[in-house]
Design a protein around this motif. Structure first.
Motif, PDB file in Angstrom:
ATOM      1  N   LYS A 129      29.854  32.531  20.877  1.00 36.23           N
ATOM      2  CA  LYS A 129      28.669  31.724  21.099  1.00 36.23           C
ATOM      3  C   LYS A 129      28.271  31.816  22.563  1.00 36.23           C
ATOM      4  N   PRO A 135      27.344  30.781  26.133  1.00 37.55           N
ATOM      5  CA  PRO A 135      27.756  29.568  26.845  1.00 37.55           C
ATOM      6  C   PRO A 135      26.602  28.579  26.946  1.00 37.55           C
ATOM      7  N   GLU A 136      26.923  27.335  26.754  1.00 33.38           N
ATOM      8  CA  GLU A 136      25.891  26.310  26.853  1.00 33.38           C
ATOM      9  C   GLU A 136      25.494  26.136  28.313  1.00 33.38           C
ATOM     10  N   LYS A 196      24.859  20.906  31.781  1.00 34.74           N
ATOM     11  CA  LYS A 196      24.029  19.722  31.623  1.00 34.74           C
ATOM     12  C   LYS A 196      23.646  19.185  32.995  1.00 34.74           C
TER      13      LYS A 196
END
Length: 308
Positions: free
Chosen positions: A81, A83-84, A87
């Motif tokens: 996936k 990487p996010e 935030k």
């Protein structure tokens, strides 16, 4: 295996030939010896077996049955996936407000030195609906709230338009009811110019077109306010909407030392001259003044120092 098989059969044939040769002549013996009666002390030579038993061809054990082992399924690998994204840090400002980083600048036409601390600023002007809720809480009053034909208070379809027809004290009371305050003139200009960027207009340096609610655009002369979030292209560096046009906004700063007049900022829907909307341009209003083009935007201190 074929060479061995032929060698076995050849040996058998050779044995057959030797046996036949020894058996010829029946029991006669060469030389001058007497001839013995058959059966008297003589042993009759038995001919060799005429057939040689061929050795059975060697057999090899049948190949063991092979069992095909099941092909193991490839191990399932977790799908990679992306990487996010990190935030953003939590905002030090209440919901609906934008953080404005402080600094210093030369303010207004006179270029006076001004130093600004970090503060939070409402992203939009206070709406008619917001003010109605404050009145319902009995922390605000609606005296003369429909002072002009352009009034928005309790007007159907104008709930998300800026609240107008409020004087200076009503503006102070509204912000206090939210746990906030009115901004100073210095703070307002700093936010409108994008802080250290020093923009001419809140959105940048290009002249006004369709970034704001005004009477100089393609819609021509307006007859009243616009929804507070109707012009996202006019946002400031910090995401403040309507810092130019729609309605003037009260500040706490006195216009001069001789009167109680206060500075209003941002110009309004009535104006059609581009220079009216420059970040550095102030307006002047008596503290008791109410009209259909003057409203409220609140400020407050941040809850924590931000790294923004």
């Amino acid at each position: 295996m074929k060479a061995l098989r032929w060698l076995t059969f050849g040996t058998a044939f050779l044995g057959f030939g030797l046996a036949a040769g020894f058996g010829c002549g029946g029991g006669a013996q060469e030389g001058g010896g007497a001839v013995k009666e058959p059966g008297a002390g003589t042993t009759e030579a038995k001919p060799a077996e005429t057939t040689a038993k061929a050795a059975p061809p060697p057999t090899s054990d049948p190949a063991p049955a092979t069992t095909t082992a099941p092909t193991p399924e490839p191990a399932k690998t977790a799908e990679a996936k992306p990487p996010e994204p990190p935030k953003p840090p939590p905002s030090p400002c209440p919901e609906g407000m934008a953080f404005v980083k402080g600094g210093s600048y030369k303010m207004g036409f006179l270029k006076n030195e001004a130093k600004i601390a970090d503060f939070c600023f409402d992203k939009t002007e206070a709406t008619a609906k917001d003010y109605e809720a404050c009145v319902a809480s009995k922390k605000c009053n609606d005296a003369f709230a429909t002072c002009a034909p352009e009034a928005t208070y309790k007007k159907a379809g104008k709930e998300d338009h800026p609240m107008v027809c409020v004087d200076f004290q009503q503006a102070i009371d509204y912000c206090a009811a939210q746990g906030k305050r009115l901004p100073s003139d210095e703070e307002w200009e700093w936010a409108a110019r994008g802080g250290e960027e020093g923009r001419v207009y809140p959105w940048g340096n290009e002249a006004p077109k369709d970034q704001l609610c005004w009477s100089g655009g393609k819609e021509g002369l307006l007859k009243g306010t616009c929804p507070v979030a109707a012009h996202p292209a006019g946002a400031s560096k910090d995401g403040l909407l309507g810092m130019a046009g729609n309605v003037f906004e009260w500040t706490t700063s006195a216009q001069d030392a001789k009167t109680k007049d206060r500075v209003g900022r941002g110009a309004s829907w009535r104006d059609g001259i581009p220079n009216m909307f420059r970040a550095e341009r102030p307006g002047r209003f008596q503290v008791t003044y109410r009209c259909g083009f003057l409203g409220i935007r609140c400020a407050t201190a941040p809850t924590a120092t931000s790294g923004k």
